[in-house]
Design a protein around this motif. Structure first.
Motif, PDB file in Angstrom:
ATOM      1  N   GLY A 155       0.814  -1.217   0.000  1.00 45.78           N
ATOM      2  CA  GLY A 155       0.000   0.000   0.000  1.00 45.78           C
ATOM      3  C   GLY A 155       0.846   1.266   0.000  1.00 45.78           C
ATOM      4  N   LEU A 156       2.013   1.208  -0.641  1.00 47.07           N
ATOM      5  CA  LEU A 156       2.945   2.347  -0.597  1.00 47.07           C
ATOM      6  C   LEU A 156       2.415   3.533  -1.409  1.00 47.07           C
ATOM      7  CD1 LEU A 156       6.319   0.436  -1.043  1.00 47.07           C
ATOM      8  CD2 LEU A 156       5.160   1.083   1.077  1.00 47.07           C
ATOM      9  N   LEU A 157       2.672   4.729  -0.894  1.00 49.69           N
ATOM     10  CA  LEU A 157       2.144   5.932  -1.542  1.00 49.69           C
ATOM     11  C   LEU A 157       3.196   6.712  -2.315  1.00 49.69           C
ATOM     12  CD1 LEU A 157      -0.073   7.252   1.392  1.00 49.69           C
ATOM     13  CD2 LEU A 157      -0.858   6.151  -0.707  1.00 49.69           C
ATOM     14  N   ASN A 158       4.454   6.353  -2.157  1.00 46.36           N
ATOM     15  CA  ASN A 158       5.504   7.206  -2.737  1.00 46.36           C
ATOM     16  C   ASN A 158       6.433   6.513  -3.717  1.00 46.36           C
ATOM     17  OD1 ASN A 158       5.408  10.062  -1.796  1.00 46.36           O
ATOM     18  ND2 ASN A 158       5.146   9.017   0.172  1.00 46.36           N
ATOM     19  N   GLY A 159       5.952   5.492  -4.376  1.00 51.33           N
ATOM     20  CA  GLY A 159       6.786   4.828  -5.357  1.00 51.33           C
ATOM     21  C   GLY A 159       7.097   3.398  -4.961  1.00 51.33           C
ATOM     22  N   PRO A 160       7.774   2.661  -5.867  1.00 48.30           N
ATOM     23  CA  PRO A 160       7.989   1.239  -5.646  1.00 48.30           C
ATOM     24  C   PRO A 160       9.007   0.972  -4.549  1.00 48.30           C
ATOM     25  CG  PRO A 160       9.243   1.964  -7.546  1.00 48.30           C
ATOM     26  CD  PRO A 160       8.419   3.142  -7.114  1.00 48.30           C
ATOM     27  N   CYS A 161       8.898  -0.183  -3.909  1.00 42.87           N
ATOM     28  CA  CYS A 161       9.928  -0.599  -2.962  1.00 42.87           C
ATOM     29  C   CYS A 161      11.059  -1.245  -3.762  1.00 42.87           C
ATOM     30  CB  CYS A 161       9.351  -1.585  -1.947  1.00 42.87           C
ATOM     31  SG  CYS A 161       8.900  -3.188  -2.632  1.00 42.87           S
TER      32      CYS A 161
ATOM     33  N   GLU B 117       1.685 -15.129   9.115  1.00 48.94           N
ATOM     34  CA  GLU B 117       0.296 -14.789   9.443  1.00 48.94           C
ATOM     35  C   GLU B 117       0.168 -13.412  10.105  1.00 48.94           C
ATOM     36  OE1 GLU B 117      -1.123 -18.067  11.772  1.00 48.94           O
ATOM     37  OE2 GLU B 117      -1.413 -19.334  10.002  1.00 48.94           O
ATOM     38  N   ALA B 118       1.297 -12.741  10.344  1.00 50.68           N
ATOM     39  CA  ALA B 118       1.263 -11.453  11.043  1.00 50.68           C
ATOM     40  C   ALA B 118       0.720 -10.342  10.152  1.00 50.68           C
ATOM     41  CB  ALA B 118       2.667 -11.102  11.521  1.00 50.68           C
ATOM     42  N   MET B 119       0.264  -9.263  10.780  1.00 51.00           N
ATOM     43  CA  MET B 119      -0.278  -8.129  10.029  1.00 51.00           C
ATOM     44  C   MET B 119       0.855  -7.285   9.458  1.00 51.00           C
ATOM     45  SD  MET B 119      -2.540  -5.001  11.436  1.00 51.00           S
ATOM     46  CE  MET B 119      -3.354  -3.866  10.325  1.00 51.00           C
ATOM     47  N   PRO B 120       0.838  -7.058   8.153  1.00 44.33           N
ATOM     48  CA  PRO B 120       1.823  -6.130   7.581  1.00 44.33           C
ATOM     49  C   PRO B 120       1.350  -4.702   7.866  1.00 44.33           C
ATOM     50  CG  PRO B 120       0.607  -7.337   5.856  1.00 44.33           C
ATOM     51  CD  PRO B 120      -0.095  -7.576   7.146  1.00 44.33           C
ATOM     52  N   VAL B 121       2.216  -3.845   8.385  1.00 40.11           N
ATOM     53  CA  VAL B 121       1.742  -2.519   8.806  1.00 40.11           C
ATOM     54  C   VAL B 121       1.878  -1.484   7.669  1.00 40.11           C
ATOM     55  CG1 VAL B 121       1.949  -0.672  10.512  1.00 40.11           C
ATOM     56  CG2 VAL B 121       2.221  -3.046  11.216  1.00 40.11           C
ATOM     57  N   PHE B 122       3.078  -1.094   7.351  1.00 41.87           N
ATOM     58  CA  PHE B 122       3.319  -0.125   6.269  1.00 41.87           C
ATOM     59  C   PHE B 122       2.433   1.113   6.387  1.00 41.87           C
ATOM     60  CE2 PHE B 122       4.485  -4.331   4.505  1.00 41.87           C
ATOM     61  CZ  PHE B 122       5.833  -4.111   4.350  1.00 41.87           C
ATOM     62  N   ASP B 123       2.309   1.622   7.603  1.00 46.52           N
ATOM     63  CA  ASP B 123       1.570   2.872   7.824  1.00 46.52           C
ATOM     64  C   ASP B 123       2.301   3.987   7.095  1.00 46.52           C
ATOM     65  OD1 ASP B 123      -0.084   4.816   8.890  1.00 46.52           O
ATOM     66  OD2 ASP B 123       0.953   4.875  10.831  1.00 46.52           O
ATOM     67  N   LEU B 124       3.633   3.990   7.211  1.00 43.56           N
ATOM     68  CA  LEU B 124       4.467   4.933   6.453  1.00 43.56           C
ATOM     69  C   LEU B 124       5.247   4.136   5.409  1.00 43.56           C
ATOM     70  CD1 LEU B 124       6.007   7.074   9.363  1.00 43.56           C
ATOM     71  CD2 LEU B 124       3.887   7.476   8.088  1.00 43.56           C
ATOM     72  N   ASP B 125       5.895   4.858   4.486  1.00 51.81           N
ATOM     73  CA  ASP B 125       6.854   4.212   3.586  1.00 51.81           C
ATOM     74  C   ASP B 125       8.218   4.835   3.861  1.00 51.81           C
ATOM     75  OD1 ASP B 125       6.997   6.678   2.133  1.00 51.81           O
ATOM     76  OD2 ASP B 125       5.255   6.073   0.953  1.00 51.81           O
ATOM     77  N   SER B 126       9.248   4.395   3.147  1.00 47.06           N
ATOM     78  CA  SER B 126      10.603   4.872   3.454  1.00 47.06           C
ATOM     79  C   SER B 126      10.716   6.394   3.305  1.00 47.06           C
ATOM     80  CB  SER B 126      11.611   4.163   2.550  1.00 47.06           C
ATOM     81  OG  SER B 126      11.218   4.249   1.194  1.00 47.06           O
ATOM     82  N   VAL B 127      10.021   6.955   2.314  1.00 44.08           N
ATOM     83  CA  VAL B 127      10.064   8.411   2.095  1.00 44.08           C
ATOM     84  C   VAL B 127       9.436   9.133   3.286  1.00 44.08           C
ATOM     85  CG1 VAL B 127       9.223  10.289   0.623  1.00 44.08           C
ATOM     86  CG2 VAL B 127       9.996   8.144  -0.422  1.00 44.08           C
ATOM     87  N   LEU B 128       8.292   8.640   3.706  1.00 45.73           N
ATOM     88  CA  LEU B 128       7.585   9.288   4.821  1.00 45.73           C
ATOM     89  C   LEU B 128       8.315   9.071   6.147  1.00 45.73           C
ATOM     90  CD1 LEU B 128       3.958   8.408   3.704  1.00 45.73           C
ATOM     91  CD2 LEU B 128       5.041  10.664   3.658  1.00 45.73           C
ATOM     92  N   LEU B 129       9.040   7.950   6.264  1.00 43.69           N
ATOM     93  CA  LEU B 129       9.827   7.724   7.478  1.00 43.69           C
ATOM     94  C   LEU B 129      10.973   8.738   7.550  1.00 43.69           C
ATOM     95  CD1 LEU B 129      10.381   6.092  10.038  1.00 43.69           C
ATOM     96  CD2 LEU B 129      11.614   4.423   8.639  1.00 43.69           C
ATOM     97  N   LEU B 130      11.601   9.002   6.405  1.00 39.73           N
ATOM     98  CA  LEU B 130      12.662  10.019   6.363  1.00 39.73           C
ATOM     99  C   LEU B 130      12.091  11.380   6.764  1.00 39.73           C
ATOM    100  CD1 LEU B 130      14.373   8.963   3.038  1.00 39.73           C
ATOM    101  CD2 LEU B 130      15.620   9.314   5.171  1.00 39.73           C
ATOM    102  N   LYS B 131      10.918  11.694   6.225  1.00 43.97           N
ATOM    103  CA  LYS B 131      10.283  12.977   6.567  1.00 43.97           C
ATOM    104  C   LYS B 131       9.988  13.044   8.065  1.00 43.97           C
ATOM    105  CE  LYS B 131       7.311  15.699   4.544  1.00 43.97           C
ATOM    106  NZ  LYS B 131       6.242  16.311   3.738  1.00 43.97           N
ATOM    107  N   THR B 132       9.583  11.921   8.606  1.00 41.89           N
ATOM    108  CA  THR B 132       9.260  11.864  10.035  1.00 41.89           C
ATOM    109  C   THR B 132      10.503  12.110  10.887  1.00 41.89           C
ATOM    110  OG1 THR B 132       7.478  10.325   9.543  1.00 41.89           O
ATOM    111  CG2 THR B 132       8.225  10.396  11.824  1.00 41.89           C
ATOM    112  N   VAL B 133      11.638  11.551  10.439  1.00 40.68           N
ATOM    113  CA  VAL B 133      12.901  11.777  11.155  1.00 40.68           C
ATOM    114  C   VAL B 133      13.179  13.285  11.210  1.00 40.68           C
ATOM    115  CG1 VAL B 133      15.412  11.501  11.000  1.00 40.68           C
ATOM    116  CG2 VAL B 133      13.910   9.536  10.611  1.00 40.68           C
ATOM    117  N   ARG B 134      13.028  13.931  10.062  1.00 45.33           N
ATOM    118  CA  ARG B 134      13.307  15.384   9.995  1.00 45.33           C
ATOM    119  C   ARG B 134      12.305  16.183  10.829  1.00 45.33           C
ATOM    120  NH1 ARG B 134      18.091  14.295   9.442  1.00 45.33           N
ATOM    121  NH2 ARG B 134      18.908  13.808   7.397  1.00 45.33           N
TER     122      ARG B 134
END
Lengths: 222, 295
Positions: A155-161, B117-134
């Motif tokens: 469900g990524l919003l900012n491009g492919p992983c 069987e665990a829930m995949p979260v992915f509330d943020l993605d790598s770009v948004l995680l970087l933004k969160t750090v900043r």
């Protein structure tokens, strides 16, 4: 439409275990289109249960009914008299239909015969695929009409992983990478700029659980 | 290491990072041995975060151990297992433990690992995680609330120069830079000509690029990666070179190849450093450095 799968016969059999009068209720909408819970499928399930009971020498009475749809009270009301003749009701509708039926007839045991899967489309004969996660905050305008929330496994919003390869998903080589599809579609449309900016995190508070929507014209009545 | 990882990055020297994989369980003896072996030989030690979706010791606890031992941990954080609230809490928690380098990753999907069987979260993605750090550095959290004490991080991300198709990856690479990435560690690279092309493009941005070096241990491993690992391509001549190694000497050959690649990257000033991934062979990193003339 809402796409469902039928539960395995063994599971349905074990749910109704110990009950002799069973009413199977189909739904004429989505589950009928995806060939899992319409009139024909009610007939099939009824025969399967009768045969299974017969094999074990059990006496069982199975009634069949298929409503226009199970997500509207006016159709559910049609079962009013008939339902009293049965101990257990097996609904072949989606999860919404099963619950609405159970809510209206809350003195009856209502059991599901399907597993509701997703909101999707008929991709080909007998093939349905998911298209919408009902996230309450549609992003399709930015993503070329391809939903990353639904089509991307993460469900990524900012491009492919980094797991994508040759346009396929890391989860399965059978699945397309949503972001490759989005990129190609927007490239074709000359609209790549719409995904160059950072897309903000999803607001999960707009997805109220359970969802509820009241039409403007009816707000006063509420 | 006397210098912090950030200082090393900014010094202009050829930066070397390696990786520590937290074990699955509480016996950390072997990991401690690897940390002791590597901490003074590299500029930073990545600590993987439930790598490949396999449950292990947390990257924060192991990063803290490295810090206590006087090393420079690079905390890997994925978006797979935690929502934004937990990620932010873990980020500031890492900070007070002295962990101030972070590599922001999306994370592998749940089903590739050992908790399918665990829930995949992915509330943020790598770009948004970087933004969160900043954002945490600005003294705020993503709920818009003031922090009692801001965070401070050197933040990085990954990029896959061999991805096919590459264009969507580059679009994301640029978003990661916009979001505040200071450095990138790449997926494994083997084809230096291809990598030079990528670097020609990447040089237009003010970020440090550390080339990913994965130690080859056999020609079979190279073939396996080509067939199964997205974004990794081992050229035929390297596979042949591995296959031609004397019996029982394949690992030595792999070390020689890795050392040679690192030396070329450094001597030709192709990128800013390397990130060595000697998966399961962490003890061989000093040999790779020696083969590269960096020991």
């Amino acid at each position: 439409m809402i796409v469902a799968d039928r539960k395995p016969l063994e599971q349905i059999s074990s749910m109704i275990e110990g009950n002799n009068k069973i009413l199977i209720v189909g739904c004429g909408e989505c589950v009928s289109v995806c060939m899992v819970g319409g009139e024909k499928e009610v007939e099939i399930l009824a025969s399967q249960l009768r045969m299974a009971a017969g094999k074990e020498g059990k006496k069982i009475e199975i009634g069949e009914a298929t409503l226009e749809r199970q997500c509207d009270k006016e159709y559910l009301e049609l079962l009013k008299d008939r339902i009293e003749n049965y101990d257990v009701v097996v609904s072949m509708a989606c999860g919404a239909g099963v619950q609405f039926l159970a809510e209206m007839y809350d003195h009856k045991i209502v059991l599901p015969a399907t597993n509701t899967r997703f909101i999707g489309v008929t991709e080909g004969e007998g093939v349905w695929t998911e298209r919408c996660r009902a996230c309450s905050d549609c992003v399709l305008a930015e993503t070329g009409g391809i939903c990353p929330v639904t089509i991307c496994a993460k469900g990524l919003l900012n491009g492919p992983c980094g797991g994508t390869n040759d346009g396929k998903c890391e989860v399965s080589k059978e699945k397309d990478c949503a972001w490759t599809l989005i990129y190609n579609r927007l490239n074709k449309l000359g609209r790549l700029d719409s995904i160059r900016e950072i897309f903000p995190a999803k607001k999960y508070n707009v997805q109220t659980r359970p969802g509820r929507r009241i039409h403007e014209a009816f707000k006063e009545k509420e | 290491m006397a210098k912090s990882f950030k200082e090393a990055l900014e010094s202009g020297k050829f930066v070397v990072t390696a990786e520590v994989g937290p074990p699955k369980g509480t016996d950390i003896e072997e990991m401690l041995h690897h940390i002791d072996l590597l901490k003074d030989k590299v500029d930073g030690l990545n600590v993987t975060d439930n790598q490949s979706s396999v449950m292990r010791l947390s990257s924060i606890s192991v990063s803290h151990i490295i810090k206590e031992k006087g090393g420079e941990p690079i905390l890997q954080m994925t978006c797979r297992d935690r929502n934004r609230l937990a990620l932010e809490s873990d980020l500031i928690s890492a900070n007070i433990l002295g962990v101030d380098n972070v590599l922001c990753l999306t994370g592998d999907y749940i089903t590739v690992g050992d908790h399918v069987e665990a829930m995949p979260v992915f509330d943020l993605d790598s770009v948004l995680l970087l933004k969160t750090v900043r954002l945490l550095e600005s003294g705020k959290d993503s709920g818009g609330n003031e922090l009692k004490g801001a965070a401070r991080f050197c933040a990085g991300a990954i990029v896959t120069p061999e991805a096919n198709p590459i264009e969507p990856q580059l679009l994301k690479f640029e978003k990661k830079i916009k979001a505040g990435a200071e450095f990138f560690q790449t997926q494994a690279i083997y084809d230096l000509d291809n990598f030079k092309k990528f670097m020609k493009y990447a040089r237009q941005f003010n970020v440090k690029i550390l080339a990913g070096i994965v130690l080859l241990v056999s020609s079979g491993m190279a073939k396996y990666m080509n067939a199964n690992v997205p974004g990794i391509f081992v050229p035929k001549d390297l596979i042949d070179e591995m296959a031609g190694a004397e019996k029982g000497k394949a690992l030595e050959k792999g070390i020689e190849i890795a050392g040679r690649m690192i030396k070329t990257l450094k001597d030709e000033n192709i990128c800013d450093g390397v990130h060595i991934m000697a998966i399961g062979k962490e003890g061989k990193v000093p040999d790779i450095l020696a083969a590269a003339g960096l020991a």
